[in-house]
Design a protein around this motif. Structure first.
Motif, PDB file in Angstrom:
ATOM      1  N   PHE A   1     -14.018   5.746  -0.524  1.00 30.31           N
ATOM      2  CA  PHE A   1     -12.920   4.792  -0.328  1.00 30.31           C
ATOM      3  C   PHE A   1     -13.369   3.358  -0.569  1.00 30.31           C
ATOM      4  CE2 PHE A   1     -11.300   8.600   1.482  1.00 30.31           C
ATOM      5  CZ  PHE A   1      -9.935   8.515   1.332  1.00 30.31           C
ATOM      6  N   ASP A   2     -12.380   2.497  -0.884  1.00 32.67           N
ATOM      7  CA  ASP A   2     -12.633   1.066  -1.055  1.00 32.67           C
ATOM      8  C   ASP A   2     -12.376   0.307   0.249  1.00 32.67           C
ATOM      9  OD1 ASP A   2     -13.012   1.187  -4.038  1.00 32.67           O
ATOM     10  OD2 ASP A   2     -10.974   1.991  -3.889  1.00 32.67           O
ATOM     11  N   TRP A   3     -11.431   0.817   1.011  1.00 35.05           N
ATOM     12  CA  TRP A   3     -11.085   0.224   2.296  1.00 35.05           C
ATOM     13  C   TRP A   3     -11.014   1.348   3.351  1.00 35.05           C
ATOM     14  CZ3 TRP A   3      -8.454  -4.758   3.399  1.00 35.05           C
ATOM     15  CH2 TRP A   3      -8.408  -5.622   2.285  1.00 35.05           C
ATOM     16  N   VAL A   4     -11.366   1.010   4.599  1.00 37.46           N
ATOM     17  CA  VAL A   4     -11.094   1.890   5.730  1.00 37.46           C
ATOM     18  C   VAL A   4     -10.342   1.053   6.763  1.00 37.46           C
ATOM     19  CG1 VAL A   4     -12.019   3.436   7.477  1.00 37.46           C
ATOM     20  CG2 VAL A   4     -13.189   3.227   5.277  1.00 37.46           C
ATOM     21  N   GLN A   5      -9.084   1.438   7.023  1.00 30.96           N
ATOM     22  CA  GLN A   5      -8.217   0.628   7.897  1.00 30.96           C
ATOM     23  C   GLN A   5      -8.232   1.102   9.349  1.00 30.96           C
ATOM     24  OE1 GLN A   5      -4.313  -0.320   6.626  1.00 30.96           O
ATOM     25  NE2 GLN A   5      -4.895  -0.713   4.497  1.00 30.96           N
TER      26      GLN A   5
ATOM     27  N   LEU B   1       0.869  -1.182   0.000  1.00 35.69           N
ATOM     28  CA  LEU B   1       0.000   0.000   0.000  1.00 35.69           C
ATOM     29  C   LEU B   1       0.902   1.228   0.000  1.00 35.69           C
ATOM     30  CD1 LEU B   1      -2.975   1.135   0.384  1.00 35.69           C
ATOM     31  CD2 LEU B   1      -2.330   1.417   2.776  1.00 35.69           C
ATOM     32  N   ALA B   2       0.798   2.052  -1.030  1.00 33.60           N
ATOM     33  CA  ALA B   2       1.597   3.276  -1.104  1.00 33.60           C
ATOM     34  C   ALA B   2       0.884   4.380  -0.335  1.00 33.60           C
ATOM     35  CB  ALA B   2       1.785   3.687  -2.565  1.00 33.60           C
TER      36      ALA B   2
ATOM     37  N   CYS C   1      -2.725   0.351  -5.072  1.00 37.71           N
ATOM     38  CA  CYS C   1      -3.351   0.646  -3.784  1.00 37.71           C
ATOM     39  C   CYS C   1      -2.678   1.842  -3.131  1.00 37.71           C
ATOM     40  CB  CYS C   1      -3.249  -0.557  -2.852  1.00 37.71           C
ATOM     41  SG  CYS C   1      -3.873  -2.076  -3.578  1.00 37.71           S
ATOM     42  N   PHE C   2      -3.470   2.845  -2.784  1.00 33.85           N
ATOM     43  CA  PHE C   2      -2.934   4.067  -2.191  1.00 33.85           C
ATOM     44  C   PHE C   2      -3.663   4.366  -0.889  1.00 33.85           C
ATOM     45  CE2 PHE C   2      -1.645   4.215  -6.548  1.00 33.85           C
ATOM     46  CZ  PHE C   2      -0.379   4.774  -6.501  1.00 33.85           C
TER      47      PHE C   2
ATOM     48  N   TRP D   1      -8.465   2.836  -3.147  1.00 34.32           N
ATOM     49  CA  TRP D   1      -8.183   3.847  -2.125  1.00 34.32           C
ATOM     50  C   TRP D   1      -8.437   3.314  -0.726  1.00 34.32           C
ATOM     51  CZ3 TRP D   1      -5.744   8.207  -3.455  1.00 34.32           C
ATOM     52  CH2 TRP D   1      -5.845   8.659  -4.777  1.00 34.32           C
ATOM     53  N   HIS D   2      -7.446   3.518   0.148  1.00 39.72           N
ATOM     54  CA  HIS D   2      -7.546   3.077   1.546  1.00 39.72           C
ATOM     55  C   HIS D   2      -7.500   4.297   2.460  1.00 39.72           C
ATOM     56  CE1 HIS D   2      -6.321  -1.342   0.966  1.00 39.72           C
ATOM     57  NE2 HIS D   2      -6.346  -0.821  -0.248  1.00 39.72           N
ATOM     58  N   PHE D   3      -8.488   4.431   3.336  1.00 38.37           N
ATOM     59  CA  PHE D   3      -8.419   5.498   4.343  1.00 38.37           C
ATOM     60  C   PHE D   3      -7.697   4.944   5.566  1.00 38.37           C
ATOM     61  CE2 PHE D   3      -9.690   8.421   7.652  1.00 38.37           C
ATOM     62  CZ  PHE D   3      -9.537   9.637   7.008  1.00 38.37           C
ATOM     63  N   ILE D   4      -6.619   5.630   5.986  1.00 38.40           N
ATOM     64  CA  ILE D   4      -5.780   5.091   7.072  1.00 38.40           C
ATOM     65  C   ILE D   4      -5.594   6.078   8.221  1.00 38.40           C
ATOM     66  CG2 ILE D   4      -4.539   3.522   5.513  1.00 38.40           C
ATOM     67  CD1 ILE D   4      -2.171   5.459   5.545  1.00 38.40           C
ATOM     68  N   GLY D   5      -6.300   7.234   8.188  1.00 37.81           N
ATOM     69  CA  GLY D   5      -6.134   8.240   9.243  1.00 37.81           C
ATOM     70  C   GLY D   5      -7.229   8.146  10.296  1.00 37.81           C
ATOM     71  N   PRO D   6      -7.053   8.871  11.395  1.00 39.17           N
ATOM     72  CA  PRO D   6      -8.105   8.925  12.424  1.00 39.17           C
ATOM     73  C   PRO D   6      -9.425   9.416  11.806  1.00 39.17           C
ATOM     74  CG  PRO D   6      -6.093   9.956  13.230  1.00 39.17           C
ATOM     75  CD  PRO D   6      -5.876   9.664  11.778  1.00 39.17           C
ATOM     76  N   ILE D   7     -10.555   8.848  12.250  1.00 39.81           N
ATOM     77  CA  ILE D   7     -11.852   9.147  11.633  1.00 39.81           C
ATOM     78  C   ILE D   7     -12.705  10.008  12.564  1.00 39.81           C
ATOM     79  CG2 ILE D   7     -13.941   8.160  10.620  1.00 39.81           C
ATOM     80  CD1 ILE D   7     -12.418   5.549  10.252  1.00 39.81           C
ATOM     81  N   GLN D   8     -13.124  11.170  12.056  1.00 41.91           N
ATOM     82  CA  GLN D   8     -14.104  11.998  12.768  1.00 41.91           C
ATOM     83  C   GLN D   8     -15.496  11.602  12.278  1.00 41.91           C
ATOM     84  OE1 GLN D   8     -11.592  15.418  11.230  1.00 41.91           O
ATOM     85  NE2 GLN D   8     -12.770  16.429  12.857  1.00 41.91           N
TER      86      GLN D   8
END
Ligand code: PLP
Length: 233
Positions: A97-101, A35-36, A56-57, A79-86
């Protein structure tokens, strides 16, 4: 300062690191996804990464990601969301997004599950575990995992794929390895009740070999691909 080395060469070097780590661990290189992590990078960097074969980004900030997604809509990117979620960002995250990590609490699960558009495939979800119990860091506790996984299973528009962690940046290499090993055990326990999970996201530019040795199936790499960031976060 950005290295003058072409991105394609850095992609090759990173894939080589992954392949070597897999060989040492007796694993096939296809078992690890690269994942870049493109936070703070311009859309042109993502386009060059795509040209070098990356699909994958990962992005940490919604507004920044949205601008790049719109600019690059013609590319087949995951697209992967990898940051803190509000909470107030979940609708856009569920749509874009396709993924939320970085899922780590029931309220976010409910919102993503209700807000994922019907016409899209289910959103791939990882539970982020705060594996070193750091006060300021996102992530659930290991004790929360089973209940949150059960909650995710209640939503047809969500699919639990596994776990994600970011060990403490203060750790020695031995402590980092121990944290990855704890994640591997948590992943194994979760697999017993959720046999379809297949993703253990851990390891970054500085420690991807250790993460792969401890069972990572996805490594999230920024600096090693794109050079040092100018940001503070
Ligand atoms: C920034 C970031 C990375 C990438 O870190 P590098 O050290 O630049 O490879 C990986 N995962 C997350 C969650 C990040 O925020």
């Amino acid at each position: 300062m950005q290295s003058s080395e072409p991105l394609a060469a850095r992609v090759d070097q990173t894939k080589e690191r992954i392949a070597k780590a897999c060989t040492s661990a007796g694993r096939s290189p296809e078992t690890v996804t690269l994942l870049a992590v493109s936070k703070t990078r311009p859309a042109g960097d993502i386009e060059r990464g795509w040209a070098a074969g990356i699909r994958c980004f990962g992005e940490n900030y919604l507004a920044e990601a949205a601008a790049k997604q719109d600019a690059l809509a013609q590319l087949d990117l995951e697209w992967h969301f990898i940051g803190p979620i509000q909470s107030n960002k979940t609708r856009a995250i569920a749509r874009r997004f396709d993924w939320v990590q970085s899922v780590d609490r029931a309220r976010i699960i409910r919102r993503l599950g209700e807000q994922r558009p019907d016409e899209k495939p289910p959103l791939n979800v990882l539970l982020q575990v705060n594996i070193d119990d750091e006060p300021q860091k996102a992530g659930c506790t290991p004790e929360d995992i089973d209940a949150l996984a059960a909650r995710i299973a209640e939503f047809p528009k969500l699919v639990l794929r596994g776990l994600m962690a970011i060990p403490s940046a203060e750790h020695s290499p031995e402590q980092t390895r121990a944290a990855f090993a704890r994640m591997r055990r948590l992943f194994g326990s979760l697999q017993a009740t959720h046999p379809a999970i297949d993703t253990l996201s851990m390891g970054m530019s500085g420690d991807l070999e250790t993460a792969i040795a401890e069972g990572a199936t996805m490594v999230r790499v920024g600096t090693a691909l794109f050079g040092p960031r100018q940001d503070v976060g």
